[in-house]
Design an enzyme around this catalytic site. Structure first.
Site, mmCIF file in Angstrom:
data_model
loop_
_atom_site.group_PDB
_atom_site.id
_atom_site.type_symbol
_atom_site.label_atom_id
_atom_site.label_comp_id
_atom_site.label_asym_id
_atom_site.label_seq_id
_atom_site.Cartn_x
_atom_site.Cartn_y
_atom_site.Cartn_z
ATOM 1 N N LEU A 79 -3.867 -3.796 1.249
ATOM 2 C CA LEU A 79 -3.977 -4.278 2.627
ATOM 3 C C LEU A 79 -2.987 -3.466 3.443
ATOM 4 C CD1 LEU A 79 -3.881 -8.171 1.964
ATOM 5 C CD2 LEU A 79 -5.889 -6.687 2.073
ATOM 6 N N ILE A 126 15.252 0.949 -3.778
ATOM 7 C CA ILE A 126 16.338 0.566 -4.706
ATOM 8 C C ILE A 126 15.917 -0.665 -5.507
ATOM 9 C CG2 ILE A 126 18.759 -0.138 -4.905
ATOM 10 C CD1 ILE A 126 19.249 1.010 -2.135
ATOM 11 N N LYS A 129 16.167 -9.534 4.681
ATOM 12 C CA LYS A 129 16.427 -9.030 3.322
ATOM 13 C C LYS A 129 17.564 -9.808 2.669
ATOM 14 C CE LYS A 129 14.976 -4.366 4.592
ATOM 15 N NZ LYS A 129 15.460 -3.148 5.251
ATOM 16 N N GLY A 189 11.242 4.416 4.137
ATOM 17 C CA GLY A 189 10.438 5.642 4.046
ATOM 18 C C GLY A 189 9.262 5.460 3.103
HETATM 19 N N1 LIG Z 1 8.539 1.582 6.599
HETATM 20 C C1 LIG Z 1 9.443 1.349 5.652
HETATM 21 O O1 LIG Z 1 10.275 2.196 5.330
HETATM 22 C C2 LIG Z 1 9.450 0.035 4.940
HETATM 23 C C3 LIG Z 1 8.563 -0.968 5.276
HETATM 24 N N2 LIG Z 1 8.567 -2.150 4.570
HETATM 25 C C4 LIG Z 1 7.591 -3.183 4.868
HETATM 26 O O2 LIG Z 1 6.312 -2.686 4.460
HETATM 27 C C5 LIG Z 1 5.279 -3.233 5.277
HETATM 28 C C6 LIG Z 1 4.458 -2.107 5.895
HETATM 29 O O3 LIG Z 1 5.306 -1.315 6.706
HETATM 30 P P1 LIG Z 1 4.832 0.106 7.275
HETATM 31 O O4 LIG Z 1 4.017 0.811 6.268
HETATM 32 O O5 LIG Z 1 6.063 0.741 7.788
HETATM 33 O O6 LIG Z 1 3.903 -0.361 8.488
HETATM 34 P P2 LIG Z 1 2.820 0.528 9.297
HETATM 35 O O7 LIG Z 1 2.781 -0.078 10.659
HETATM 36 O O8 LIG Z 1 3.111 1.967 9.141
HETATM 37 O O9 LIG Z 1 1.444 0.218 8.531
HETATM 38 C C7 LIG Z 1 0.767 -0.993 8.630
HETATM 39 C C8 LIG Z 1 -0.637 -0.820 8.069
HETATM 40 O O10 LIG Z 1 -1.268 -2.096 8.038
HETATM 41 C C9 LIG Z 1 -2.511 -2.037 8.737
HETATM 42 N N3 LIG Z 1 -2.667 -3.309 9.455
HETATM 43 C C10 LIG Z 1 -1.744 -3.935 10.207
HETATM 44 N N4 LIG Z 1 -2.250 -5.083 10.697
HETATM 45 C C11 LIG Z 1 -3.506 -5.166 10.244
HETATM 46 C C12 LIG Z 1 -4.548 -6.114 10.407
HETATM 47 N N5 LIG Z 1 -4.403 -7.212 11.147
HETATM 48 N N6 LIG Z 1 -5.731 -5.886 9.774
HETATM 49 C C13 LIG Z 1 -5.892 -4.774 9.020
HETATM 50 N N7 LIG Z 1 -4.944 -3.837 8.829
HETATM 51 C C14 LIG Z 1 -3.766 -4.032 9.438
HETATM 52 C C15 LIG Z 1 -2.408 -0.878 9.708
HETATM 53 O O11 LIG Z 1 -3.703 -0.375 9.957
HETATM 54 P P3 LIG Z 1 -3.965 0.895 10.927
HETATM 55 O O12 LIG Z 1 -3.322 2.047 10.221
HETATM 56 O O13 LIG Z 1 -5.426 1.037 11.004
HETATM 57 O O14 LIG Z 1 -3.283 0.569 12.230
HETATM 58 C C16 LIG Z 1 -1.527 0.085 8.898
HETATM 59 O O15 LIG Z 1 -2.313 0.875 8.044
HETATM 60 C C17 LIG Z 1 6.010 -4.112 6.295
HETATM 61 O O16 LIG Z 1 6.058 -5.435 5.797
HETATM 62 C C18 LIG Z 1 7.415 -3.533 6.329
HETATM 63 O O17 LIG Z 1 8.397 -4.464 6.742
HETATM 64 C C19 LIG Z 1 9.431 -2.373 3.530
HETATM 65 C C20 LIG Z 1 10.336 -1.416 3.172
HETATM 66 C C21 LIG Z 1 10.429 -0.145 3.869
HETATM 67 N N1 LIG Z 2 12.961 -0.871 8.878
HETATM 68 C C1 LIG Z 2 13.510 -0.975 7.571
HETATM 69 C C2 LIG Z 2 12.557 -0.402 6.580
HETATM 70 C C3 LIG Z 2 12.817 -0.861 5.222
HETATM 71 O O1 LIG Z 2 12.871 -2.033 4.912
HETATM 72 C C4 LIG Z 2 14.837 -0.228 7.498
HETATM 73 O O2 LIG Z 2 15.134 0.515 8.435
HETATM 74 O O3 LIG Z 2 15.576 -0.424 6.525
HETATM 75 NA NA NA Z 3 13.935 -2.704 -3.519
#
Ligand SMILES: NC(=O)C1=CN([C@@H]2O[C@H](COP(=O)(O)OP(=O)(O)OC[C@H]3O[C@@H](n4cnc5c(N)ncnc54)[C@H](OP(=O)(O)O)[C@@H]3O)[C@@H](O)[C@H]2O)C=CC1
Ligand SMILES: N[C@@H](CC=O)C(=O)O
Ligand code: NA
Length: 429
Positions: A10, A137, A206, A303
């Protein structure tokens, strides 16, 4: 080769992209490890036509969640969308349909963890969330498994990559806050709404998750005292450097006399402290256990690939549990409900910057207010005249927060105190 374990993703953004890339790169190794391949069957996105950060067969993409949640072949749902809605409903549907869940979603786990664990437990399913704290980590599994022999006394760490990146650039290069934030967003470190990073909420989520595991007691976001980095100025950084300190956004959780203290705020730490050397988007967490002593977990906290590493580690673990028929083996570990210590009860040193009217007797009056409230001054760092005003910079001895706040309230009401420039807690290490 045996039937693959089917996975539904997802989300295919920063973390989804990293996760899919690792699954593609390691496909053979994973199959060898497990004796069965892991195959991504469908990927849910919002926009089917958006360019993707990874090569993906368009036939895998869908914008209909039912294609994953209602597919009986999919046994692991990996939620990488973020936010509470609709992620919460999708995870609940997946668990109700008998699917194991892997998520990186700290927003959800810090608030709805209990509810999701209850569902997973009732169905004897896995709910794994290693990526939700400190990205790549390993910290959740080490706390739940490797350090299970210990009574954890304290956790202290840098658990937000974006703010650490910003503070590092402000400290080392004198960079502008807004510019560095944009850079952190472009590198995929920041949350969809970066306010969550800079206001400390991401770190607080966190901290709630790891503190719950460390102290075997459910701590939710509301239990965590939160202050972000938006008030930290170049002037504070300059004074910190002058005193041999570095300013970091810390998450701190301790158990003292049966009460759990959980707080996120900027803190000054001595330059010689190992956390002072944790720079850029790196994270580090100190964990102190009664048997093991001090341990430190260090690495990339944000990342695509680092976070994908944690997600894929969870997928492999869940797949192994499915193959061996023992999903749900390690579930919720919050079997106590310990009281939470309010921020007013904490005791620490404080760095204070006050702007006062430059006239005789003001310093003595301030010292009098501090004395009445039991705040004793350890060091008067500077008293600099700026026009008709003077900036007084000092560090207190350890004092209870309630006393310090009362002193600051009285000082703010004094006509000779123009403003409280900043208040930053000083951590000894
Ligand atoms: N970025 C990071 O370094 C880190 C992030 N996280 C966590 O990981 C998760 C994802 O983060 P990140 O990858 O940065 O987020 P992004 O915004 O880069 O990606 C979110 C993805 O989810 C899809 N999406 C969002 N809402 C919907 C919806 N309602 N229906 C269908 N698809 C949906 C988007 O689709 P579309 O592409 O089509 O818009 C996109 O592909 C979050 O919970 C974040 O807190 C945790 C650790 C590190
Ligand atoms: N936005 C978060 C991403 C990882 O959880 C951060 O900056 O640490
Ligand atoms: Na971790």
């Amino acid at each position: 080769m045996k039937q693959p374990i089917m996975v539904g993703l997802l989300g295919l953004g920063t973390v989804g992209g990293g996760t899919l890339r690792i699954l593609q790169n390691r496909v053979e190794d994973i199959a060898q490890r497990l004796g069965r391949p892991v195959q991504v069957k469908k990927v849910l996105v919002r926009n089917l036509h958006k360019p993707r950060p990874v090569v993906v067969d368009p036939a895998l993409l869908t914008d209909n969640p039912a294609d994953i949640l209602e597919d009986p072949e999919i046994s692991i749902v990996v939620e990488l969308m973020g936010g509470i809605h609709p992620a919460l409903d999708y995870i609940k549907s997946a668990l109700k349909a008998g699917k194991n869940v892997v998520t990186a979603n700290k927003d959800l786990m810090a608030v709805h963890g209990r509810e999701l664990f209850d569902l997973a437990e009732a169905k004897e399913l896995d709910l794994e969330f290693e990526a939700s704290v400190a990205g790549g980590i390993p910290i959740i599994r080490p706390l739940k498994v490797c350090l299970a022999a210990n009574r954890i006394e304290e956790l202290k760490g840098i658990i937000n990559g974006t703010t650490n990146f910003i503070l590092t650039k402000m400290t080392q290069e004198g960079s502008d806050f807004g510019e560095v934030l944009k850079e952190a967003q472009a590198l995929g470190y920041a949350e969809a709404d970066p306010t969550a990073d800079v206001e400390g909420l991401d770190a607080a989520r966190k901290l709630a998750i790891v503190a719950s595991i460390a102290f075997n007691s459910r701590i939710t976001l509301n239990d965590v005292y939160v202050e972000g980095i938006t008030k930290v100025t170049a002037r504070d950084i300059q004074y910190a450097r002058q005193m041999g300190y570095t300013i970091k956004l810390l998450g701190i959780a301790k158990e003292i006399d049966g009460k759990v203290e959980a707080r996120v705020h900027p803190a000054m730490i001595p330059d010689c402290h190992p956390l002072a050397a944790v720079n850029d988007a790196f994270n580090a967490i100190f964990v102190k256990g009664d048997a093991v002593g001090e341990t430190m977990f260090y690495g990339r906290g944000a990342g695509d690939m680092p976070t994908g590493s944690a997600v894929v580690g969870d997928i492999i673990d869940v797949a192994r549990n499915i193959i061996k028929g023992h999903t749900g083996r390690i579930s919720c570990t919050c079997y106590h409900q310990k009281p939470v210590r309010p921020i007013g009860e904490i005791v620490c040193k404080y760095f204070l910057r006050l702007v006062v009217t430059e006239k005789p007797g003001v310093l003595a009056a301030i010292a009098g207010v501090f004395g009445d409230q039991g705040v004793s001054i350890q060091t008067l760092i500077q008293q600099e005249t700026i026009g008709d005003s003077a900036e007084i910079v000092l560090v207190t001895h350890p004092v209870r927060e309630d006393n310090l706040q009362m002193a600051l309230k009285i000082l703010s009401d004094m006509p000779s105190v123009e403003r409280v420039g900043n208040v930053i807690r000083v951590e000894r290490g």
